[in-house]
Design a protein around this motif. Structure first.
Motif, PDB file in Angstrom:
ATOM      1  N   ASN A  85       0.900  -1.201  -0.191  1.00 41.76           N
ATOM      2  CA  ASN A  85       0.003   0.096  -0.007  1.00 41.76           C
ATOM      3  C   ASN A  85       0.868   1.142   0.145  1.00 41.76           C
ATOM      4  N   GLY A  86       0.653   1.837  -0.910  1.00 43.17           N
ATOM      5  CA  GLY A  86       1.456   3.469  -1.199  1.00 43.17           C
ATOM      6  C   GLY A  86       0.609   4.648  -0.687  1.00 43.17           C
ATOM      7  N   ASP A  87       1.038   5.819  -1.083  1.00 45.80           N
ATOM      8  CA  ASP A  87       0.320   6.969  -0.800  1.00 45.80           C
ATOM      9  C   ASP A  87      -0.234   7.908  -1.996  1.00 45.80           C
ATOM     10  N   GLY A 104       6.349   5.448  -5.512  1.00 46.93           N
ATOM     11  CA  GLY A 104       6.734   4.672  -6.553  1.00 46.93           C
ATOM     12  C   GLY A 104       8.238   4.337  -6.452  1.00 46.93           C
ATOM     13  N   TYR A 105       8.586   5.596  -6.354  1.00 44.58           N
ATOM     14  CA  TYR A 105      10.289   5.600  -6.284  1.00 44.58           C
ATOM     15  C   TYR A 105      10.990   4.722  -5.571  1.00 44.58           C
ATOM     16  N   GLU A 106      10.514   4.849  -4.209  1.00 43.86           N
ATOM     17  CA  GLU A 106      11.161   4.150  -3.185  1.00 43.86           C
ATOM     18  C   GLU A 106      10.899   2.692  -3.371  1.00 43.86           C
ATOM     19  N   PHE A 107       9.604   2.403  -3.515  1.00 48.28           N
ATOM     20  CA  PHE A 107       9.284   1.046  -3.948  1.00 48.28           C
ATOM     21  C   PHE A 107      10.304   0.483  -5.139  1.00 48.28           C
ATOM     22  N   GLY A 117       7.060   7.286 -10.437  1.00 46.71           N
ATOM     23  CA  GLY A 117       8.005   6.864  -9.546  1.00 46.71           C
ATOM     24  C   GLY A 117       8.630   5.515  -9.756  1.00 46.71           C
ATOM     25  N   LEU A 118       8.050   4.503  -9.900  1.00 45.24           N
ATOM     26  CA  LEU A 118       8.225   3.109  -9.932  1.00 45.24           C
ATOM     27  C   LEU A 118       9.255   3.059 -11.169  1.00 45.24           C
TER      28      LEU A 118
END
Length: 338
Positions: free
Chosen positions: A223-225, A231-234, A256-257
């Motif tokens: 679950n993201g925000d 998305g980048y950190e994921f 971001g992913l």
């Protein structure tokens, strides 16, 4: 004051009367060419109508129906793409049939604003309420309020208490995952939205349903925000050793992913395919251009307005209807690596 300076809050007959310094009945008599009106008063009312950039036909209709011709819109999380786009679509649809919109925004960090928002809209004499409350917590608070007004809620699940309308979020997620399965992917992760959001829950369920129907494993969703930063950190931290595709719950997290994967040397779509949701105006310019699910907000606005007018006119009980989304295939998805 012009409509441009007023934003989306077009004046009612009472606003015109106040601006002209007369009663609303005097405005009515002027519009109906009543003979017993002083010429100076008539000119003042007509001048007020012109200055407020409001058509006589709209005011006349309000008089004939005894309605304010105004819809109150309570908007939760207005900075997010979905709620913001829904408001603009509803405003456009309302304008075409002579209704004005009064809006009140609720920030995600202040649920208490729901109280003041409902009070403010009701005291403006609106004919109905449209609630764009994507978070379960906000809708739970609203459920405790009783306004006596016809109310429509933008959510994908029916509700016995209100009219409801939405884009079919679960179907959109299924389309995204079925596309990936059709390309040959068998291990598909899901970067989900916040659990408190109805749309995030529906998209996660659609992802799981599509995998289950195909006999594929359903991995724990993350679950993201909604932000590209998440998305980048994921993308930087998730273990993609066995993952060949990711369904992201919105385009911003997908952006971001892709960034995070690229920094790790993981190629999109050669190594990992990515699908988003929303079809942001810039999604076709991502690198690579993003495969995503498009929501027809114009159609949603028209549907919501129809249900609102039906509710105002007292046509039947609570109604529920949904708009079908469409899949837009671009370059961020391909067959999995061998």
């Amino acid at each position: 004051m012009t409509e441009a300076t007023r934003g989306w809050q077009r004046p009612s007959i009472y606003d015109v009367a106040k601006h002209a310094g007369v009663s609303h009945m005097t405005v009515s008599r002027v519009l109906n060419d009543h003979p017993n009106i002083r010429e100076s008063t008539r000119e003042r009312v007509l001048k007020a109508i012109d200055e407020m950039n409001y058509t006589r036909s709209s005011i006349a209709r309000a008089l004939a129906t005894r309605r304010a011709m105004r819809i109150g819109v309570l908007v939760d999380s207005p900075v997010q793409y979905g709620p913001n786009s829904t408001v603009r679509a509803l405003e456009s649809a309302a304008r075409h049939v002579g209704y004005a919109i009064s809006g009140f925004s609720i920030s995600e960090d202040d649920d208490l604003q729901i109280d003041s928002g409902v009070v403010e809209l009701v005291t403006q004499g609106v004919d109905a309420l449209c609630v764009i409350a994507p978070r379960a917590s906000s809708l739970d608070l609203l459920r405790q309020k009783s306004t006596g007004l016809p109310t429509i809620v933008i959510r994908a699940e029916p509700d016995a208490a209100w009219h409801t309308a939405a884009v079919d979020q679960r179907l959109g997620a299924k389309l995204a995952v079925q596309h990936l399965i059709g390309l040959g992917h068998r291990s598909i992760a899901h970067l989900a939205g916040p659990r408190d959001w109805y749309d995030a829950r529906e998209r996660e369920q659609g992802w799981a349903d599509a995998l289950t129907a195909a006999g594929l494993p359903v991995l724990p969703a993350i679950n993201g925000d909604w932000t590209s930063d998440y998305g980048y950190e994921f993308g930087l931290s998730y273990d993609f050793d066995t993952i060949t595709a990711v369904f992201a719950s919105n385009d911003q997290m997908a952006l971001g992913l892709v960034h995070g994967l690229t920094e790790r040397g993981i190629r999109v779509p050669d190594d990992v395919s990515v699908v988003g949701f929303d079809d942001l105006p810039d999604s076709r310019h991502f690198l690579p251009p993003l495969t995503t699910v498009r929501q027809d907000f114009a159609a949603l606005g028209a549907l919501a307005l129809r249900l609102i007018i039906d509710a105002i006119e007292g046509d039947g009980g609570a109604q529920h209807d949904m708009i079908e989304p469409t899949l837009v295939v671009r370059s961020s998805t391909s067959a999995p690596r061998a």
